[in-house]
Design an enzyme around this catalytic site. Sequence first.
Site, mmCIF file in Angstrom:
data_model
loop_
_atom_site.group_PDB
_atom_site.id
_atom_site.type_symbol
_atom_site.label_atom_id
_atom_site.label_comp_id
_atom_site.label_asym_id
_atom_site.label_seq_id
_atom_site.Cartn_x
_atom_site.Cartn_y
_atom_site.Cartn_z
ATOM 1 N N CYS A 78 59.778 0.902 -50.992
ATOM 2 C CA CYS A 78 60.365 2.206 -50.471
ATOM 3 C C CYS A 78 61.870 2.274 -50.774
ATOM 4 C CB CYS A 78 59.907 2.385 -49.092
ATOM 5 S SG CYS A 78 60.170 4.036 -48.563
ATOM 6 N N HIS A 181 54.570 2.379 -50.117
ATOM 7 C CA HIS A 181 54.459 1.134 -49.253
ATOM 8 C C HIS A 181 52.775 0.461 -49.592
ATOM 9 C CE1 HIS A 181 57.449 1.893 -46.308
ATOM 10 N NE2 HIS A 181 57.479 3.104 -46.500
ATOM 11 N N GLU A 183 52.055 -2.283 -48.466
ATOM 12 C CA GLU A 183 51.827 -2.982 -47.184
ATOM 13 C C GLU A 183 50.838 -2.041 -46.222
ATOM 14 O OE1 GLU A 183 55.510 -1.261 -45.951
ATOM 15 O OE2 GLU A 183 54.748 -2.049 -47.490
#
Length: 200
Positions: A78, A181, A183
Amino acid sequence: MIAIVDYGAGNIFSVKNALDYLGCDSILTSRKEDLENADSIILPGVGAFPAAMKKLGESGLVDTIKQQAKQKPFLGICLGMQLLFEKSFEFEECAGLALVKGYVDKMVEPELVIPHMGWNKLEYNRESSLLDGLGDNEYVYFVHSYKAFCEDENLFAYCEYGHKVPALVGDGKYVFGCQFHPEKSGKTGLKILENFAKMR
């Protein structure tokens, strides 16, 4: 072991949790020695570019990061991806880490909502081992108002949001950056993190 850089401007715990879920050995750290001893490094980031670069500078890790990124796999996430570029125009012109050629500027899409937030399909531009095992219908999660402007040779994947938005960039060797992102991107994001963890 993967070192996650803790410099006060990152989504460090969600990244750590994703790596733990994958069974990857990782640590949160602000120590130069840990970055030097790690097999690979992740630079997370949330917030504004100038503030993040200031915090990185105050951490004393900038030179170490630049040095280590020439020797081992390095992933910016990011805002961490945006910091990889030569400069940004967020609020003011601000120099970045200059690990990838290009710059960062505000997204201007008059007919679309900014910030760009939500799931978008990955479109592939160039081969990368980070994308190994992914299919043609993979979606990842974005939250950002600024985007990268880079050369085609540094663009591995993008999404369409009014215009082409760089999603996965790199220097073609050790340095990579995800605007999305991983994750928070379900199985697709976890696969990308798993691919990164296998790099040497």
